[in-house]
Design a protein around this motif. Structure first.
Motif, PDB file in Angstrom:
ATOM      1  N   TYR A  32       8.011   3.168  -2.443  1.00  0.00           N
ATOM      2  CA  TYR A  32       9.285   2.479  -2.610  1.00  0.00           C
ATOM      3  C   TYR A  32       9.064   1.020  -3.008  1.00  0.00           C
ATOM      4  N   ASN A  33       7.993   0.395  -2.520  1.00  0.00           N
ATOM      5  CA  ASN A  33       7.789  -1.040  -2.732  1.00  0.00           C
ATOM      6  C   ASN A  33       6.521  -1.415  -3.479  1.00  0.00           C
ATOM      7  N   ILE A  34       5.636  -0.463  -3.687  1.00  0.00           N
ATOM      8  CA  ILE A  34       4.323  -0.831  -4.208  1.00  0.00           C
ATOM      9  C   ILE A  34       4.393  -1.402  -5.619  1.00  0.00           C
ATOM     10  N   LEU A 159       1.715  -5.115   0.369  1.00  0.00           N
ATOM     11  CA  LEU A 159       0.332  -5.576   0.510  1.00  0.00           C
ATOM     12  C   LEU A 159      -0.595  -4.798  -0.416  1.00  0.00           C
ATOM     13  N   LEU A 160      -0.453  -3.468  -0.393  1.00  0.00           N
ATOM     14  CA  LEU A 160      -1.320  -2.634  -1.221  1.00  0.00           C
ATOM     15  C   LEU A 160      -1.078  -2.896  -2.700  1.00  0.00           C
ATOM     16  N   GLY A 161       0.185  -3.107  -3.059  1.00  0.00           N
ATOM     17  CA  GLY A 161       0.493  -3.404  -4.453  1.00  0.00           C
ATOM     18  C   GLY A 161      -0.180  -4.680  -4.923  1.00  0.00           C
ATOM     19  N   GLY A 162      -0.178  -5.709  -4.059  1.00  0.00           N
ATOM     20  CA  GLY A 162      -0.829  -6.956  -4.424  1.00  0.00           C
ATOM     21  C   GLY A 162      -2.328  -6.802  -4.580  1.00  0.00           C
ATOM     22  N   GLU A 171      -1.779  -0.145 -13.379  1.00  0.00           N
ATOM     23  CA  GLU A 171      -1.878   1.319 -13.378  1.00  0.00           C
ATOM     24  C   GLU A 171      -2.297   1.867 -12.016  1.00  0.00           C
ATOM     25  N   SER A 172      -3.077   1.062 -11.279  1.00  0.00           N
ATOM     26  CA  SER A 172      -3.604   1.539 -10.002  1.00  0.00           C
ATOM     27  C   SER A 172      -2.515   1.782  -8.961  1.00  0.00           C
ATOM     28  N   VAL A 173      -1.358   1.108  -9.085  1.00  0.00           N
ATOM     29  CA  VAL A 173      -0.304   1.331  -8.096  1.00  0.00           C
ATOM     30  C   VAL A 173       0.314   2.713  -8.257  1.00  0.00           C
ATOM     31  N   PHE A 174       0.101   3.351  -9.403  1.00  0.00           N
ATOM     32  CA  PHE A 174       0.540   4.728  -9.600  1.00  0.00           C
ATOM     33  C   PHE A 174      -0.586   5.709  -9.276  1.00  0.00           C
ATOM     34  N   PHE A 175      -1.786   5.408  -9.751  1.00  0.00           N
ATOM     35  CA  PHE A 175      -2.895   6.335  -9.532  1.00  0.00           C
ATOM     36  C   PHE A 175      -3.194   6.547  -8.049  1.00  0.00           C
ATOM     37  N   VAL A 176      -2.938   5.547  -7.207  1.00  0.00           N
ATOM     38  CA  VAL A 176      -3.272   5.676  -5.797  1.00  0.00           C
ATOM     39  C   VAL A 176      -2.480   6.802  -5.137  1.00  0.00           C
TER      40      VAL A 176
END
Length: 487
Positions: A32-34, A159-162, A171-176
């Motif tokens: 929702y927030n990443i 936090l993880l998004g940052g 791209e990594s915020v989707f691949f995770v």
């Protein structure tokens, strides 16, 4: 057709199942927030315009809100484990498509597909918690764990998004999400008991599904597009009118249907009606604060994405503490008083945070308010979904979850639209230090209005029925008296 209770349901490892359900809720909340902190890089990487970039967020919200009733009823008709798995598979596929996207259109489509996945996954997860654990102490404990994952996940997403954006690109915020959703889907097979054989003569209400999905989608679209295009713009007015007409047709269809998608009799249940209203108001107030705090940290104090994520560690810890405490207190004193007090505490925290917002304020000055806010927010999130599900029969838990979840999504869209308008009211024509000061003033005003809304939500929670501390005894009921879906 609905799943039916087996003659002798087999009890599976409840701890492992609860961990899986909490993990699934964590995936939803993180997603929702990443993407928020990655938006600038997404915009430049895929040539989004300033006007179209919001649809990286809005496509998810519109699809999620529009398909929730359908996803909820699908749980009742086809079984929650099937819909749990379907939702996770959609999450994994859409996240992969999003990470591989080379155009704005593909990414927006992937975000919409993620929203559809969430619309199946969230009601399924909520249904499995509501029906898989006996009402009382056991269910309160389960909701505490589930609520901790949901409340903390929204902040963990920032936090993880940052971290991911700084280290590996947007791209990594989707691949995770791909391995997370895939692992959860695979674990569902050995951990969650199979859905019982479908029986009865029930089928999907196609007319109801089409009109409700299109109607809610149009309404949510109008709410998220209104601040961007203007509330009186033709596209927003047309969407709002179409949504209202379609929902009116949906109600008429449901009144005449022998097997409705949404049995209107459910709204006679006071807990479901009040619980949905509380959830709507919670998301319209609490649910907006993460956005305003993000703008405050970045727009007023100049935090970078990583520093912004780290700033949310304090409220995340407070949310976890509030979630865990709420379950124990609800077992002892009953859900209604604990929920009302939790919301009141959270409202006080929001007021404290708003009062301490200033262009020259230190982060340390915010900590007391963030702690109080987080405790109330975590406790409220844990309890409001459980309160709405009390007394709903097992065969209707899916659609009840869909109703509450729809209230959650629409409430968040309404609250954010209104409070963003308040926060941005004094920004036109300003720049430099004047813009920074005006931004702070607008955010503080929005925060204080949200605090007043939270206080009103606490009063609304008193409309729930009394279920007293006697629920604790119900948790000790023999296994034969447990709900239909055993986990």
């Amino acid at each position: 057709m609905p799943f039916i209770e087996p003659a002798a349901p087999r009890r599976r490892r409840p701890g492992a199942v609860l961990a899986l359900l909490a993990f699934a809720q964590l995936i939803i909340s993180i997603d929702y927030n990443i993407v928020y902190v990655a938006l600038p890089e997404i915009g430049s990487g895929l040539d989004f315009s300033a006007q179209s970039l919001q649809w990286v967020i809005s496509a998810y919200a519109v699809a999620f809100g529009g398909f929730l009733l359908l996803g909820g009823r699908a749980c009742d008709l086809f079984g929650p484990r099937r819909m749990f798995t379907v939702g996770l598979v959609l999450y994994a596929v859409s996240s992969l498509l999003g990470g591989l996207a080379e155009s704005a259109a593909v990414l927006v489509a992937a975000r919409a597909l993620q929203g559809v996945g969430g619309a199946f996954l969230f009601p399924a997860t909520l249904t499995l918690v509501s029906t898989g654990f006996a009402e009382g102490r056991e269910r309160n404990r389960a909701f505490a764990v589930w609520g901790t994952a949901g409340g903390s996940g929204m902040i963990l997403g920032s936090l993880l998004g940052g971290v991911l954006t700084d280290a590996f690109g947007w791209e990594s915020v989707f691949f995770v999400n791909v391995p997370l959703a895939a692992v959860a889907a695979l674990l569902a097979v050995p951990l969650i008991a199979p859905d019982a054989p479908r029986g009865g003569g029930r089928s999907m209400d196609v007319a109801g599904a089409l009109t409700s999905t299109a109607g809610v989608t149009a309404v949510v679209f109008a709410l998220v597009q209104g601040p961007e295009s203007g509330w009186l713009s033709p596209v927003v007015l047309a969407a709002a009118l179409a949504g209202a007409v379609l929902l009116a047709v949906f109600v008429a269809v449901e009144r005449r249907s022998a097997d409705p998608l949404l049995p209107l009799r459910l709204f006679a249940d006071r807990d479901l009606s009040v619980g949905t209203a509380v959830t709507f108001a919670y998301m319209g107030t609490f649910g907006t604060l993460l956005y305003f705090l993000t703008v405050y940290f970045q727009g007023v104090h100049g935090y970078d994405p990583l520093a912004t994520g780290l700033a949310f560690l304090v409220p995340m810890a407070a949310i976890a503490a509030g979630s865990q405490t709420a379950g124990r207190l609800a077992t002892r004193y009953g859900i209604r008083p604990v929920l009302a007090v939790s919301l009141a505490v959270g409202g006080a925290g929001a007021a404290i945070v708003g009062a301490t917002m200033a262009t020259d304020a230190s982060y340390a000055a915010l900590i007391p308010g963030l702690l109080v806010l987080g405790v109330g927010q975590g406790a409220g999130y844990t309890l409001m979904f459980g309160a709405a599900s009390l007394g709903v029969s097992a065969e209707d838990q899916g659609i009840a979850s869909g109703v509450v979840s729809t209230g959650q999504q629409v409430g968040g869209a309404v609250g954010l639209a209104l409070l963003v308008a308040v926060a941005n009211a004094g920004l036109d024509g300003r720049g430099g230090e004047a813009l920074r000061a005006a931004t702070n003033d607008g955010l503080r005003t929005a925060m204080l209005i949200a605090a007043a809304g939270i206080a009103a939500t606490a009063l609304a929670a008193l409309g729930l029925r009394r279920h007293g501390a006697g629920q604790a005894a119900e948790a000790e009921a023999p296994s034969g008296a447990r709900p239909a879906v055993q986990v």
